[in-house]
Design an enzyme around this catalytic site. Structure first.
Site, short mmCIF file in Angstrom:
data_model
loop_
_atom_site.label_atom_id
_atom_site.label_comp_id
_atom_site.label_asym_id
_atom_site.label_seq_id
_atom_site.Cartn_x
_atom_site.Cartn_y
_atom_site.Cartn_z
N SER A 147 28.22 21.88 32.87
CA SER A 147 27.15 21.59 31.93
C SER A 147 26.80 20.11 32.03
O SER A 147 27.46 19.36 32.74
CB SER A 147 27.59 21.92 30.51
N LYS A 148 25.79 19.73 31.28
CA LYS A 148 25.29 18.35 31.27
C LYS A 148 26.42 17.33 31.07
O LYS A 148 26.34 16.21 31.53
CB LYS A 148 24.27 18.17 30.15
N ARG A 149 27.44 17.77 30.33
CA ARG A 149 28.58 16.91 30.06
C ARG A 149 29.23 16.40 31.36
O ARG A 149 29.80 15.33 31.42
CB ARG A 149 29.60 17.78 29.33
#
Ligand code: GLU
Length: 494
Positions: free
Chosen positions: A261-263
């Site tokens: 994910s963007k994380r």
């Protein structure tokens, strides 16, 4: 169509950007079709009206185009609202009549039933199941409603959904090319919704109708869909259709083991483009992700065409276990692909990152290429070449100090005077002038070259000094020597 013809599809929902996970699914379908001389279909699954958008659809097209994943049938790339191919349209929202017709067929077969449960009732059921530590599955409360009960529910203003009556006594099994035999015991399946209360069909239903009508031979998709497959198998059976072959490819995780994910970093295909990755590097990296080659360090010649990758690709060799996305490896690969670019290609590729470079393209080409070995990302260009784009580049004083050049002041004065005198400010003439100056001052060449390099670029590493000076031109070189003279005094270096 010959029954042994390979037809695969990529079926994204346009509810956001194209994630690298989706791109890998598209890539595997594309490679599989190419390898087996089959057809690659693009189908847009836009039935979620709330979340689908034209903007996402266009971004999916753009992402696929950037990666080089062209489709044989699907939306027309020239006119994306239209479709091209024998099974058009390829947008699900344009196929609702087909779904309606097939839903009627299933209703007539008696495999669907009306369910009038309200959201609140279903919610309460779920909570109850959780308290009892049971999986939250539909209770089948409406499975055997009488006509009176249905009429009563309707009179209360309730709207029915249609659920599929899953056989209670049979497991559902299918063979998967990646995961081999997959078995779902009957008690793990719930009576799933086929038609929503709005009258719209659900994903599983549209998917089966489309895959059948589009004569899809192999469904290759992410294994987050594995729990949908038994439902789809049941639908095929209910229609009396032969299901396609399935291949569920593993998920892509971040380094910490959670879903990418963007994380973790960039996840959208277009983000990678923006950050300075080349499409070939992304394709190459995605191809290796979860796909074991005998030499998994392989850099494919994807920049020259698909042949090498197509030849190596084997769906059967895809791993069951999740793949971990390694940004460092992708970046390393990107550097390799950047080094393979011709000067023209490199210039084209880095140009979007060079806004503000007020230099003629012919000069820029030489400059950009002179640092070619050092790139990891195309976006490194301004950093690698800041002195070419701005007059206020920083000086790395410690580098100049470390040279311990005697009489630096005089060297700089002479450099300025010699440059001013030089009429032909060409690479060869600059070299000759600098060597002559070193000789005249009784210094090593390096003790003249380095100060000039430092003056025009603020550092001692960089492209060929003579080329650099020529490309900057006489006026800039002299004004940079003047700027340095001022700053050097301020920095206390003589
Ligand atoms: N529209 C689904 C998705 O984007 C496609 C699933 C499938 O390939 O069947 O996840």
């Amino acid at each position: 169509m010959a029954s042994n013809q390979v037809r695969v599809r990529f079926a994204p929902s346009p509810t956001g950007f194209l994630h690298v996970g989706g791109a890998r699914t598209a890539l595997f379908n594309f490679l599989f079709a190419k390898k087996l001389k089959g057809t690659f279909v693009l189908r847009i699954e836009d039935t979620d009206e709330m979340r689908s958008s034209d903007q996402s659809t266009l971004q999916i097209f753009e992402s696929m185009k950037w990666l080089g994943l062209s489709w044989d049938e699907g939306p027309d790339p020239e006119d994306p609202a239209k479709s091209k191919g024998p099974h058009a349209p390829y947008f699900q929202m344009q196929r609702v009549d087909l779904y309606r017709k097939h839903a009627e067929e299933l209703k007539a077969k008696g495999v669907l039933y009306e369910c009038y449960c309200s959201e609140e009732e279903l919610d309460a059921d779920r909570k109850h199941a959780m308290l009892e530590k049971r999986p939250p599955r539909y209770s089948k409360r409406c499975r055997h409603l009488t006509d009176e009960q249905k009429a009563k529910a309707q009179a209360q203003g309730r709207k029915a959904v249609y659920r599929f009556a899953v056989p209670t006594d049979q497991e559902v099994a299918f063979d998967d090319i990646v995961r081999e035999r997959v078995v779902f015991p009957a008690d793990q399946l719930e009576d799933f919704i086929v038609i929503k209360s709005s009258g719209g069909p659900t994903y599983n239903f549209c998917c089966v109708v489309d895959d059948h009508l589009m004569e899809i031979s192999h469904v290759i998709r992410g294994d987050d869909h594995i729990s949908n497959t038994p439902k789809q198998v049941l639908l095929y059976k209910a229609f009396g259709w032969q299901p396609p072959k399935f291949a569920h490819i593993s998920m892509i995780l971040g380094a910490d083991g959670s879903r990418l994910s963007k994380r973790h970093g960039a996840t959208g295909v277009m983000d990678f483009r923006e950050q300075g990755y080349l499409p070939y590097a992304v394709v190459n990296y995605l191809a290796l992700l979860g796909f074991a080659t005998t030499d998994s360090q392989d850099i494919f010649d994807t920049d020259k065409g698909w042949d090498m990758l197509v030849e190596k690709f084997e769906l059967e060799r895809c791993q069951k276990s999740p793949a971990v996305f390694d940004y460092t490896k992708l970046t390393w690969m990107n550097g390799i692909y950047i080094r393979r670019l011709s000067k023209d290609q490199l210039l084209d590729a880095v140009r979007p990152y060079l806004t503000g470079a007020a230099a003629p393209v012919s000069q820029l080409k030489e400059f950009v290429a002179l640092e070619q070995e050092k790139y990891q990302l195309l976006s490194d260009a301004p950093k690698l070449l800041d002195f070419f784009f701005t007059e206020t580049y920083a000086y790395r004083w410690e580098e100049l100090k470390a040279l311990k050049i005697e009489g630096l002041e005089q060297v700089y004065q002479e450099l300025e005077a010699e440059c001013a005198k030089l009429v032909d400010f060409s690479c060869a003439a600059i070299e000759q002038m600098l060597k002559g100056l070193a000789k005249r001052l009784g210094k090593k060449n390096a003790h003249v070259f380095h100060p000039l390099r430092f003056a025009v670029s603020g550092r001692l590493q960089g492209p060929s000094l003579f080329h650099m000076a020529e490309a900057l031109g006489k006026d800039k070189v002299i004004s940079r020597l003047k700027r340095l003279a001022l700053e050097r005094v301020a920095a206390g270096i003589s």
